[in-house]
Design an enzyme around this catalytic site. Sequence first.
Site, short mmCIF file in Angstrom:
data_model
loop_
_atom_site.label_atom_id
_atom_site.label_comp_id
_atom_site.label_asym_id
_atom_site.label_seq_id
_atom_site.Cartn_x
_atom_site.Cartn_y
_atom_site.Cartn_z
N CYS A 121 -13.14 2.21 -16.12
CA CYS A 121 -12.02 3.01 -16.58
C CYS A 121 -10.88 3.05 -15.56
O CYS A 121 -11.11 3.25 -14.38
CB CYS A 121 -12.41 4.45 -16.89
SG CYS A 121 -13.50 4.65 -18.28
N ARG A 142 -11.39 -3.52 -12.51
CA ARG A 142 -12.41 -2.48 -12.50
C ARG A 142 -13.39 -2.62 -13.66
O ARG A 142 -14.48 -2.05 -13.62
CB ARG A 142 -11.74 -1.10 -12.59
CG ARG A 142 -10.90 -0.77 -11.38
CD ARG A 142 -10.03 0.44 -11.64
NE ARG A 142 -10.79 1.66 -11.71
CZ ARG A 142 -11.03 2.46 -10.67
NH1 ARG A 142 -10.55 2.15 -9.49
NH2 ARG A 142 -11.71 3.56 -10.80
N TRP A 169 -13.93 1.93 -20.21
CA TRP A 169 -15.25 1.29 -20.17
C TRP A 169 -16.18 2.23 -20.91
O TRP A 169 -16.42 3.35 -20.45
CB TRP A 169 -15.67 1.10 -18.71
CG TRP A 169 -16.85 0.22 -18.50
CD1 TRP A 169 -16.85 -1.14 -18.35
CD2 TRP A 169 -18.22 0.63 -18.37
NE1 TRP A 169 -18.12 -1.60 -18.15
CE2 TRP A 169 -18.98 -0.53 -18.16
CE3 TRP A 169 -18.87 1.86 -18.42
CZ2 TRP A 169 -20.36 -0.52 -17.99
CZ3 TRP A 169 -20.26 1.88 -18.26
CH2 TRP A 169 -20.98 0.71 -18.04
N ASN A 189 -11.11 9.66 -17.10
CA ASN A 189 -12.24 8.90 -16.56
C ASN A 189 -13.33 9.90 -16.23
O ASN A 189 -13.04 11.00 -15.78
CB ASN A 189 -11.87 8.18 -15.26
CG ASN A 189 -10.87 7.08 -15.48
OD1 ASN A 189 -10.55 6.75 -16.61
ND2 ASN A 189 -10.37 6.52 -14.39
N GLY A 190 -14.59 9.48 -16.40
CA GLY A 190 -15.70 10.35 -16.06
C GLY A 190 -16.43 10.81 -17.30
O GLY A 190 -16.17 10.32 -18.41
N GLU A 230 -29.11 -11.59 -2.35
CA GLU A 230 -27.66 -11.58 -2.60
C GLU A 230 -27.23 -12.86 -3.33
O GLU A 230 -26.40 -12.81 -4.23
CB GLU A 230 -26.91 -11.39 -1.27
CG GLU A 230 -25.41 -11.36 -1.34
CD GLU A 230 -24.82 -10.31 -2.27
OE1 GLU A 230 -25.53 -9.43 -2.76
OE2 GLU A 230 -23.61 -10.40 -2.54
N LYS A 284 -25.44 -12.85 -7.01
CA LYS A 284 -24.13 -13.47 -7.27
C LYS A 284 -24.23 -14.39 -8.47
O LYS A 284 -23.38 -14.37 -9.35
CB LYS A 284 -23.66 -14.31 -6.07
CG LYS A 284 -23.12 -13.59 -4.88
CD LYS A 284 -21.84 -12.81 -5.10
CE LYS A 284 -22.11 -11.46 -5.62
NZ LYS A 284 -22.30 -10.35 -4.75
N GLU A 330 -24.81 -12.46 -11.95
CA GLU A 330 -23.75 -11.60 -12.47
C GLU A 330 -22.53 -12.38 -12.97
O GLU A 330 -21.86 -11.93 -13.88
CB GLU A 330 -23.34 -10.52 -11.46
CG GLU A 330 -22.68 -11.01 -10.22
CD GLU A 330 -22.38 -9.88 -9.24
OE1 GLU A 330 -22.18 -8.74 -9.66
OE2 GLU A 330 -22.33 -10.17 -8.03
N HIS A 386 -47.51 -15.08 -4.71
CA HIS A 386 -48.10 -13.93 -5.40
C HIS A 386 -47.52 -13.74 -6.80
O HIS A 386 -47.57 -12.65 -7.34
CB HIS A 386 -47.90 -12.67 -4.55
CG HIS A 386 -48.51 -12.80 -3.19
ND1 HIS A 386 -49.86 -12.72 -2.97
CD2 HIS A 386 -47.94 -13.08 -1.99
CE1 HIS A 386 -50.10 -12.92 -1.68
NE2 HIS A 386 -48.96 -13.14 -1.07
N LYS A 442 -16.09 -2.90 -11.55
CA LYS A 442 -15.96 -3.03 -10.10
C LYS A 442 -16.41 -1.76 -9.38
O LYS A 442 -17.10 -1.84 -8.37
CB LYS A 442 -14.51 -3.37 -9.74
CG LYS A 442 -14.28 -3.63 -8.26
CD LYS A 442 -14.99 -4.89 -7.81
CE LYS A 442 -14.88 -5.13 -6.32
NZ LYS A 442 -15.88 -6.10 -5.85
C1 F6R Z 1 -22.31 -7.16 -6.93
C2 F6R Z 1 -21.57 -5.92 -6.90
C3 F6R Z 1 -22.30 -4.66 -7.16
C4 F6R Z 1 -21.86 -3.60 -6.15
C5 F6R Z 1 -22.48 -2.25 -6.49
C6 F6R Z 1 -22.14 -1.20 -5.47
O1 F6R Z 1 -21.50 -8.24 -6.66
O2 F6R Z 1 -20.40 -5.91 -6.69
O3 F6R Z 1 -23.68 -4.84 -7.12
O4 F6R Z 1 -22.24 -4.01 -4.88
O5 F6R Z 1 -22.03 -1.84 -7.75
O6 F6R Z 1 -20.77 -1.02 -5.37
P1 F6R Z 1 -20.09 -0.34 -4.12
O7 F6R Z 1 -20.35 -1.22 -2.95
O8 F6R Z 1 -18.66 -0.25 -4.48
O9 F6R Z 1 -20.76 0.99 -3.95
#
Ligand code: F6R
Length: 612
Positions: A2, A27, A73, A99-100, A485, A489, A492, A508, A607
Amino acid sequence: MCGIVAYVGYKQAYPILIKGLERLEYRGYDSAGVALLNHGLKTYKIPGKVAELKRFLEDKDLDGNLGIAHTRWATHGEPNFTNAHPHYSQTKSLSIIHNGIIENYALLKEELIKRGYTFNSDTDTEVLVNLIEDIQLNEQVLLDEAVRIALNQVVGAYAIVILSADSPNTIIAARKGSPLVIGIGDDDFYVASDATPIVEYTKNVVYLEDEEVAVLTRGEKLKLRDIKNHEKTPYIQQLEMNLSELEKGGYEHFMLKEINEQSRSVKDSMRGRLNASKALVSLGGIVDYEQTILAANRIVIVACGTSWHAGLVGEYLFEDLARIPVEVEYASEFRYRNPIINEGDVVLAISQSGETADTLAAIELAKSKGAIILGICNVVGSSIARATHAGSYTHAGPEIGVASTKAFTAQVTVLTLMALRLAELKGTIPRSRFIRLLHELEDLPNKIERVLDDKGATKFIASQFKDVHNFLYLGRGYNFPVALEGALKLKEISYIHAEGYPAAEMKHGPIALIDENMPVVFIATSKGIYDKVVSNIMEVKARSGKIIAVVTEGDTTVRELADYVIEIPETEEMLIPMLATIPLQKLAYYIAVMRGCNVDMPRNLAKSVTVE
Ligand code: F6R
């Protein structure tokens, strides 16, 4: 998640609003809308993207100096026309964006229905705007007072902006739990969920605090009250952000730009904090808490997603260098599992956005139990940065691509600086090793440059695997979080199923998945438990798995076993995550691009995850 943009002043509002929505697209959202005050309130909204809203508005009269705009969103109700914001009140004299989540909206709605209100949408937002209108009409109070009274009845989180057909010079904004920034122009005001839509107009901003209501009247000073009706003095800050940081700068995607910025962003994270030739490392933001951290029984790291992976690297660093016990917790689990936190415990929250709802709630819980809360955030002035007792910004610059890249390496940089400083104070590191590590850390941006310049290696590997359905990522020690990680990546942004595992855990369970169709990415750098990883590679090879290996420059053993290798320069074991993660970011990026995916705005993702 949002986005809010609003303007009140003497300029045309629409161009500011629509550009602001474009800036907030990163976002994540699924519908968009605008309301303008132009001889009455006019509202336009659509399910879909900002570009579609723009097309839809091409032939409309968009005149007006006051307006609010929103990207939604979906939480309450599907992303369709009626649920999109802005929402009118029943008499259509008010329009709101929000928002919220209003948690007690069902109860409030029931009351309003009894009083004759009807509702068009499934949203909690429409309940709030009608509650405000009901109070305004029944109590005969001004809009800001009606907003204040209404917000006293609300349970939940909100960032709202309201426009009234009867107030042609004023908009009202308020927040609790969801961020809102007010930009102060010469005789006008800008409001947004973050500073990105504001920076090109003014650098003077006020970050609204929880439960504050702002009255923004063009040509007048900003007026602030809290919902208990105490007058507040606005604290005006200067934005450090530059407009160029919000543009793609010639790259096809923000994600690629941000991957390529990492030499610079890691350097910025260390700037003023590290001087190897003088054997100095210090983090100004936590200097007053160093002794508290050293006296603590343990550090609990709370975070989500990529930031949680950085936290895992942090655990290895703090334990390895400073011999301080660390636990790393998913913020979403921590907050609901009645954790044992005692007075004086140190909780370290890591967050790029500084707005993640679960991390924020974990902080509040730990704070209520008397813990000292430290933060590592990227976004200056964010809710988490303000909720902590102290902390260090990562200074990576705005991260626009939804997939976190430069924020991760910046978080790990700050964690490394912290661990080194604590180790120095605690005397758990020999001086010579301390100095060697500082020099190596200082040289890391140069090595990152070399990793980035891979002569097309990752792009070529991506072309070989773009059509597979599964990927496995394996690493041990410091390379285990790198494996997690790398897998995150890929999944997602390319929607390929990927799992990260500690390499030895493969036996395992996941080994059952391995056949000639399964690519396995090994982070097999030469330090640490290299020989053991080589054994794991052989186990995969024996089952015909396809091996992609990230190796140290000059490696011959793994090169002979692997189908594809990506080399990274040699460095100290604990610094490897900052180099080894980068080719995995690039691999995910190129695979996603080759599959035609929207890498900067992957489906369903936001985001900053401001709802739990
Ligand atoms: C993955 C990604 C998310 C954020 C997670 C936490 O690429 O961006 O997994 O890492 O949503 O977000 P922050 O760091 O903003 O608390």
